[in-house]
Design a protein around this motif. Structure first.
Motif, PDB file in Angstrom:
ATOM      1  N   UNK A 199      -0.364 -10.764 -48.947  1.00 30.74           N
ATOM      2  CA  UNK A 199       0.533  -9.634 -48.817  1.00 30.74           C
ATOM      3  C   UNK A 199       0.292  -8.392 -49.808  1.00 30.74           C
ATOM      4  N   UNK A 200       0.100  -7.346 -49.442  1.00 32.02           N
ATOM      5  CA  UNK A 200      -0.063  -6.147 -50.368  1.00 32.02           C
ATOM      6  C   UNK A 200       1.254  -5.504 -50.471  1.00 32.02           C
ATOM      7  N   UNK A 201       2.327  -5.747 -50.134  1.00 29.64           N
ATOM      8  CA  UNK A 201       3.458  -5.142 -50.346  1.00 29.64           C
ATOM      9  C   UNK A 201       4.786  -6.604 -49.881  1.00 29.64           C
ATOM     10  N   UNK A 202       5.740  -6.267 -50.280  1.00 30.76           N
ATOM     11  CA  UNK A 202       6.969  -7.260 -49.726  1.00 30.76           C
ATOM     12  C   UNK A 202       6.837  -7.227 -48.111  1.00 30.76           C
ATOM     13  N   UNK A 203       6.770  -8.475 -47.604  1.00 27.64           N
ATOM     14  CA  UNK A 203       6.575  -8.749 -46.373  1.00 27.64           C
ATOM     15  C   UNK A 203       7.728  -9.483 -45.921  1.00 27.64           C
ATOM     16  N   UNK A 204       8.055  -9.370 -44.379  1.00 32.04           N
ATOM     17  CA  UNK A 204       8.885 -10.476 -43.561  1.00 32.04           C
ATOM     18  C   UNK A 204       8.243 -10.765 -42.561  1.00 32.04           C
ATOM     19  N   UNK A 205       7.859 -12.001 -42.339  1.00 32.01           N
ATOM     20  CA  UNK A 205       7.102 -12.519 -40.950  1.00 32.01           C
ATOM     21  C   UNK A 205       7.957 -13.594 -40.167  1.00 32.01           C
ATOM     22  N   UNK A 206       7.693 -13.665 -39.005  1.00 28.01           N
ATOM     23  CA  UNK A 206       8.186 -14.531 -38.309  1.00 28.01           C
ATOM     24  C   UNK A 206       7.183 -15.764 -37.934  1.00 28.01           C
ATOM     25  N   UNK A 207       7.367 -16.761 -38.549  1.00 29.27           N
ATOM     26  CA  UNK A 207       6.481 -17.972 -38.795  1.00 29.27           C
ATOM     27  C   UNK A 207       6.919 -19.118 -38.097  1.00 29.27           C
ATOM     28  N   UNK A 208       5.668 -19.824 -37.380  1.00 32.84           N
ATOM     29  CA  UNK A 208       5.740 -20.834 -36.690  1.00 32.84           C
ATOM     30  C   UNK A 208       4.740 -21.986 -37.232  1.00 32.84           C
ATOM     31  N   UNK A 209       5.188 -23.308 -37.400  1.00 37.85           N
ATOM     32  CA  UNK A 209       4.150 -24.196 -37.696  1.00 37.85           C
ATOM     33  C   UNK A 209       3.251 -24.395 -36.662  1.00 37.85           C
ATOM     34  N   UNK A 210       1.836 -24.728 -37.177  1.00 33.08           N
ATOM     35  CA  UNK A 210       0.692 -24.968 -36.305  1.00 33.08           C
ATOM     36  C   UNK A 210       0.918 -25.773 -35.184  1.00 33.08           C
ATOM     37  N   UNK A 211       1.456 -27.016 -35.391  1.00 34.03           N
ATOM     38  CA  UNK A 211       1.698 -28.042 -34.405  1.00 34.03           C
ATOM     39  C   UNK A 211       2.611 -27.447 -33.129  1.00 34.03           C
ATOM     40  N   UNK A 212       3.745 -26.980 -33.607  1.00 29.85           N
ATOM     41  CA  UNK A 212       4.582 -26.330 -32.658  1.00 29.85           C
ATOM     42  C   UNK A 212       3.899 -25.140 -31.947  1.00 29.85           C
ATOM     43  N   UNK A 213       3.058 -24.253 -32.424  1.00 28.18           N
ATOM     44  CA  UNK A 213       2.562 -23.400 -31.707  1.00 28.18           C
ATOM     45  C   UNK A 213       1.488 -23.912 -30.659  1.00 28.18           C
ATOM     46  N   UNK A 214       0.857 -24.855 -31.258  1.00 31.96           N
ATOM     47  CA  UNK A 214      -0.066 -25.410 -30.270  1.00 31.96           C
ATOM     48  C   UNK A 214       0.448 -26.071 -29.271  1.00 31.96           C
ATOM     49  N   UNK A 215       1.638 -26.846 -29.556  1.00 32.28           N
ATOM     50  CA  UNK A 215       2.299 -27.409 -28.240  1.00 32.28           C
ATOM     51  C   UNK A 215       2.968 -26.188 -27.278  1.00 32.28           C
ATOM     52  N   UNK A 216       3.233 -25.205 -27.962  1.00 28.06           N
ATOM     53  CA  UNK A 216       3.998 -24.097 -26.766  1.00 28.06           C
ATOM     54  C   UNK A 216       2.726 -23.656 -26.213  1.00 28.06           C
ATOM     55  N   UNK A 217       1.449 -23.363 -26.820  1.00 28.02           N
ATOM     56  CA  UNK A 217       0.394 -23.099 -25.909  1.00 28.02           C
ATOM     57  C   UNK A 217       0.043 -23.978 -24.781  1.00 28.02           C
ATOM     58  N   UNK A 218       0.345 -25.313 -24.729  1.00 27.91           N
ATOM     59  CA  UNK A 218       0.184 -26.277 -23.954  1.00 27.91           C
ATOM     60  C   UNK A 218       1.019 -26.247 -22.610  1.00 27.91           C
ATOM     61  N   UNK A 219       2.102 -25.893 -22.967  1.00 24.75           N
ATOM     62  CA  UNK A 219       3.060 -25.898 -21.776  1.00 24.75           C
ATOM     63  C   UNK A 219       3.379 -24.244 -21.409  1.00 24.75           C
ATOM     64  N   UNK A 220       3.033 -23.389 -22.060  1.00 23.55           N
ATOM     65  CA  UNK A 220       3.209 -21.933 -21.694  1.00 23.55           C
ATOM     66  C   UNK A 220       2.166 -21.288 -21.301  1.00 23.55           C
TER      67      UNK A 220
END
Length: 762
Positions: free
Chosen positions: A104-125
């Motif tokens: 981060x080169x400035x204060x940031x805000x992110x929408x963060x997803x854990x890797x296992x959850x993201x992988x599971x979502x890709x598997x069913x979407x």
């Protein structure tokens, strides 16, 4: 657990259109948000470490991050990424170890997803998996796609952030020969860019037939006119051969246009000029421009700058100045104040002098500021301006931000942590108060204006009430206010000065002619001799730049010494520019060099102006390279001899490229000057001449290729002069000045047409 309605309430509903969420069905969006969290990331925090397997996937909501890689102990920054960018998806999708570091080169805000959850979502979407696969491919081909996107003047006007968002919103579509992409009579839904292959355009003909009117190849952008005007398509468009397209949804494209008010207005003005539903197009292009100025510190000059903007805008339109500290301002200026109402809202109005052409007022109750803005917008004439001077250090309320088209945020150069609540803001401009010794990175020039120290102009205005002082181009504050208005109007001008030895005296002639025609210069990039001219122009204006003509013999001697060392030339330029650093010039200046270790173009943004010029002027094989750590910087003309792309990246709306290398830059006869030959003992002159011819011909070609990005190319005819003719610099200047003056009508006409954006009827 997040929901779409929460994003809407937080002003983040744009994520549902312009991020990967926009590719998903509502139920799938809800599934993703259910496992995501919004995080606040402090400046300096590392989001992704190299050498690790994917742990999380981050969607940037606000702020900026830098992506870098390390190789042989050297860290190289690859990109700066902002809102809408997805990070970490490749490692999760492919199970790879990350190579990049994201910080981060400035204060940031992110929408963060854990890797296992993201992988599971890709598997069913499936739609999410397809998007990630396409995104990885898009990033692998980002250089090619960026070059294609920049061929189109509409997309070029989006700026780097807008173009990158467009890429992030796109999907690669592959079409077989004969597949219909767009059908006449249908309503526009998506827009397309031809990436590879060829498409044909057919229009209806009598008897139910179709007539082919054109074919187009890679780089053609289509589908937007129908979308902008909300009318049926007027033609069939089909793939002639196997074709790849970048497809962007209507919602994502319109969101991008809405976030760029100057471009939004010009697009519809252009449609009207082409008589495409002219009345409707004009109605969408009009309406008042509403801009608010705010800063995070007191006593930084916010109100004075607002009055300066109003002074410049009053030269071309009606201006209402909404000064939220109006009672104090009126007392300082000695203006009478009366009570009144606007649409039932109690206001106070100052009796400004007629020559101001500015209506100055403020609400009695600050809480009704947004209501007053809305009322003023309703009663303002088309093309009028409403300038809002917010009090220093008091954050604007959400309603005021929503009511404003643009917010200008004034800050000190060193205060990079100062920020603006951007959750509900589509377009903003930084006004940066310059400070000695404070470096400004290139990213700080985009949608930004440098405001130099001016201890005279502001106090003079507040003493005398003479508004003309704030629009005087002879004063730093007047120039800064004018430049700020050009940024808001989308009328900034960038000049790219190519390399070419002594032929570079022609650059001085071009700058002189632009000054005569009152064409402003807001950004300068240069290579080799072009970087020398740009360095002097950015540091001391046209007067210092033109001193090169009188100093040509002195310059010739210094160039001769460069075969041994560039130090004398650097010291000479440092003396002329009084040691100015690149981050403190009023006009941003960007010298361009090449790192021969990595083969990457390097835009110098730190150090003195003279050092930047030196890094850009090390002609390979003749002048010593500049070593910085493991890098070796040489003349940038090898890869980008006319750096139009650099001034575009800095923020220029209208680009003038000065290409000075002719087909025979060293003359048709093999020769070197005596001064050169005397310093090359033991080297065959003819062999060196061949090398020089080859390199300069390469630079000539790269210059012509890169200049295609410009709106106007100043392509000189300097037959009879060569790169060695420093002592004939006055002759080169005189001939180029005649040609530049002859070209001015075309430059002025193109600029007044605001880049002459062309739209097809599809």
């Amino acid at each position: 657990m997040l929901t779409p309605s929460q994003l809407h309430d937080d002003g983040l509903d744009w994520l549902l259109d312009q991020s990967f969420l926009g590719k998903l069905a509502p139920e799938d969006q809800a599934a993703v948000l259910a496992v995501a969290e919004l995080r606040d990331v402090p400046e300096g925090a590392v989001l992704i470490e190299p050498g690790t397997r994917g742990r999380e996937v981050h969607l940037v909501v606000a702020g900026q991050a830098e992506v870098s890689v390390s190789d042989s102990g050297r860290t190289q920054a690859l990109a700066r990424v902002g809102p809408g960018r997805l990070l970490g998806e490749r490692a999760v999708r492919r199970g790879e170890t990350t190579r990049a570091r994201v910080r981060a080169i400035s204060a940031m805000r992110t929408l963060t997803l854990p890797a296992p959850a993201f992988a599971e979502l890709m598997g069913r979407i499936p739609a999410l998996a397809r998007y990630v696969d396409d995104l990885i491919e898009l990033r692998d081909r980002s250089g090619l796609l960026m070059n294609l996107l920049l061929r189109d003047p509409i997309l070029r006007s989006l700026g780097r952030e807008g173009v990158e968002r467009l890429l992030q919103s796109g999907t690669i579509v592959r079409c077989d020969a004969g597949r219909r992409i767009v059908t006449a009579g249908e309503r526009g839904a998506d827009v397309f860019l031809v990436v590879k292959g060829r498409v044909a355009v057919y229009v209806p003909a009598p008897g139910g037939r179709r007539e082919q009117v054109s074919t187009h190849t890679a780089g053609w952008f289509f589908g937007h006119a129908s979308l902008l005007l909300d009318v049926p398509r007027t033609a069939d468009i089909e793939a002639v051969e196997p074709t790849e397209l970048l497809q962007v949804s209507d919602r994502a494209f319109m969101q991008l246009i809405a976030r760029n008010p100057p471009l939004y207005r010009r697009l519809y003005e252009s449609l009207a000029s082409l008589r495409l539903h002219a009345d409707e197009a004009l109605s969408r292009s009009r309406g008042p421009m509403v801009v608010a100025l705010w800063s995070a510190q007191r006593d930084i000059g916010t109100t004075t700058l607002a009055y300066g903007m109003a002074a410049h805008l009053a030269l071309e339109s009606e201006v209402t100045l909404l000064d939220l500290e109006g009672a104090r301002s009126a007392r300082r200026l000695g203006l009478a104040v009366t009570a009144g109402r606007v649409a039932g809202i109690p206001v106070r109005r100052a009796s400004t002098p007629p020559e101001w052409r500015v209506d100055m007022l403020w609400p009695e109750d600050r809480a009704r500021t947004a209501d007053l803005i809305s009322a003023l917008k309703q009663r303002a004439d088309d093309g009028a301006s409403i300038v809002i001077a917010l009090s220093d250090a008091e954050p604007p309320d959400e309603a005021t931000v929503r009511a404003s088209e643009t917010i200008v945020f004034l800050r000190w150069a060193h205060d990079v942590s100062a920020g603006l609540p951007l959750d509900h803001l589509g377009f903003h401009v930084d006004a940066v108060r310059l400070e000695d010794g404070v470096e400004l990175p290139m990213a700080a020039s985009r949608n930004a204006v440098r405001v130099p120290h001016d201890p005279v102009t502001g106090p003079r205005f507040w003493r005398s009430g003479d508004l003309r002082a704030l629009r005087d181009d002879a004063r730093p504050l007047g120039r800064a206010a004018a430049r700020l208005v050009r940024v808001l109007r989308g009328r900034t001008v960038g000049v790219a000065l190519g390399g070419g030895g002594a032929l570079g005296f022609a650059h001085v002639a071009l700058l002189h002619a632009l000054d005569e025609a009152k064409v402003p210069v807001d950004y300068v990039a240069g290579v080799s001799f072009g970087s020398l001219v740009g360095a002097l122009y950015a540091s001391g204006g046209l007067e210092l730049c033109e001193s090169l003509i009188q100093r040509r013999r002195e310059l010739q001697r210094l160039v001769n010494l460069c075969f041994l060392s560039l130090t004398p030339l650097v010291r000479w330029v440092d003396g002329l520019t009084r040691g100015r650093t690149l981050g403190t010039t009023e006009v941003p200046f960007f010298p361009v060099s090449l790192d021969v270790v990595t083969g990457q173009e390097v835009v110098i943004t730190r150090g003195t102006v003279a050092e930047g010029m030196r890094a850009s002027s090390s002609f390979p094989g003749l002048f010593p390279a500049l070593a910085r750590g493991v890098t070796r910087l040489v003349d940038g003309g090898i890869v980008n001899n006319v750096p139009a792309s650099v001034v575009w990246d800095a923020g220029a709306n209208f680009i003038i490229a000065s290409n000075i290398i002719p087909a025979h830059p060293v003359g048709r006869e093999p020769r070197l000057t005596d001064s050169v030959a005397a310093r090359l003992r033991g080297v065959t002159v003819g062999r060196l001449d061949d090398i020089l011819r080859s390199v300069f011909l390469l630079m000539s070609q790269t210059g012509r290729d890169r200049a295609t990005l410009a709106d106007f190319v100043f392509d000189l005819d300097l037959e009879g002069y060569t790169i060695y003719d420093f002592q004939r610099g006055h002759e080169i200047y005189a001939r180029a000045l005649d040609q530049a003056r002859a070209a001015l009508p075309d430059i002025v006409e193109l600029r007044q047409a605001e880049r002459s954006i062309r739209l097809g009827q599809r």
